[in-house]
Design a protein around this motif. Structure first.
Motif, PDB file in Angstrom:
ATOM      1  N   LEU A  83       0.828  -1.195   0.000  1.00 11.56           N
ATOM      2  CA  LEU A  83       0.000   0.000   0.000  1.00 11.56           C
ATOM      3  C   LEU A  83       0.864   1.247   0.000  1.00 11.56           C
ATOM      4  CD1 LEU A  83      -1.611  -2.351   1.684  1.00 11.56           C
ATOM      5  CD2 LEU A  83      -3.150  -0.473   2.259  1.00 11.56           C
TER       6      LEU A  83
ATOM      7  N   THR B 276      -7.423  -2.324   3.368  1.00 10.39           N
ATOM      8  CA  THR B 276      -6.791  -1.017   3.483  1.00 10.39           C
ATOM      9  C   THR B 276      -6.945  -0.520   4.915  1.00 10.39           C
ATOM     10  OG1 THR B 276      -7.320  -0.503   1.190  1.00 10.39           O
ATOM     11  CG2 THR B 276      -6.831   1.352   2.626  1.00 10.39           C
TER      12      THR B 276
ATOM     13  N   PHE C 203      -4.827   7.218   2.052  1.00  9.98           N
ATOM     14  CA  PHE C 203      -4.592   6.071   1.191  1.00  9.98           C
ATOM     15  C   PHE C 203      -4.499   6.480  -0.270  1.00  9.98           C
ATOM     16  CE2 PHE C 203      -4.822   1.846  -0.328  1.00  9.98           C
ATOM     17  CZ  PHE C 203      -5.751   1.799  -1.347  1.00  9.98           C
TER      18      PHE C 203
END
Lengths: 111, 114
Positions: free
Chosen positions: A34, B102, A45
């Motif tokens: 990520l 996430t 993000f």
């Protein structure tokens, strides 16, 4: 021990330049990588990558994963002053919810 | 949509005093919850994570503890702060494994121990 290494640690460019940020990882049973952008407080993000060779793109930002090389790059084209931030890379292994973070790359874009 | 709240945003505490940082998540159930600390030049270090009420895993030995008294509440505590506890503390959440992984962060808490 699992680890994530980012380079360069710091980068100073002018508006309009293109930059490439690097991330390499050593994670047991790697599952995903990520990218985050951190300006002042909370990291936000950007991308999650799980498959090799498939580019993810969002505006001027793009990222790709290379599982063979155990690495990923984040590209920013036509940089703007608003791109100035710390860019964090993190990796996760299989059967775990924990992310291992690198130390980040500090990008400064000057007009 | 999901939101995460963390407070206080800034804290200055004397050495030896107690600490309590609180974090709550809204808009989701059964999240995984995390406490990270960010020190200059060291990236984000995972301190604690929790997969459910009362279930806490500690990643590094330290002067801190964590608790999860409710499904969407995560608390970071210390009985006696040390100078080395100074730093930027981030609470985060993620869906349970298999439903998207996430991690989303709160706004962070700056702790200065003097």
């Amino acid at each position: 021990e699992d680890k994530v290494v980012q380079s360069p640690l710091s980068l100073v460019v002018h508006e309009g330049d293109t930059v490439t940020l690097n991330c390499s990882y050593e994670v047991t049973n790697f599952r995903s990588l990520l990218w985050y952008k951190q300006e002042k407080k909370a990291p936000t993000f950007l991308f999650m990558l799980t498959s090799s060779g498939i580019e993810k793109k969002s505006g001027r930002l793009s990222s790709i994963l290379d599982k063979k090389e155990l690495s990923s790059i984040l590209n920013i084209t036509a940089t703007q002053t608003g791109d100035s931030a710390i860019y964090l890379c993190a990796a996760r292994g299989e059967n775990t919810d924990k992310l291992i973070f690198g130390t980040g790359t500090r990008l400064q874009v000057f007009p | 949509s999901q939101t995460i709240h963390q407070w206080p945003a800034t804290l200055v505490q004397p050495v030896g005093s107690p600490l309590s940082l609180e974090c709550t998540v809204e808009g989701t159930s059964n999240p995984n919850l995390y406490w990270y600390r960010q020190a200059a030049g060291r990236g984000l270090q995972l301190l604690f994570y929790s997969v459910g009420i009362g279930q806490i895993s500690s990643e590094v030995p330290q002067n801190l503890s964590a608790s999860r008294p409710q499904d969407r509440q995560f608390i970071l505590s210390s009985k006696k702060l040390l100078l080395s506890d100074s730093g930027f503390y981030l609470c985060a959440w993620s869906h349970r494994r298999g439903t998207g992984n996430t991690i989303y962060f709160g706004e962070g808490s700056w702790l200065t121990v003097v």
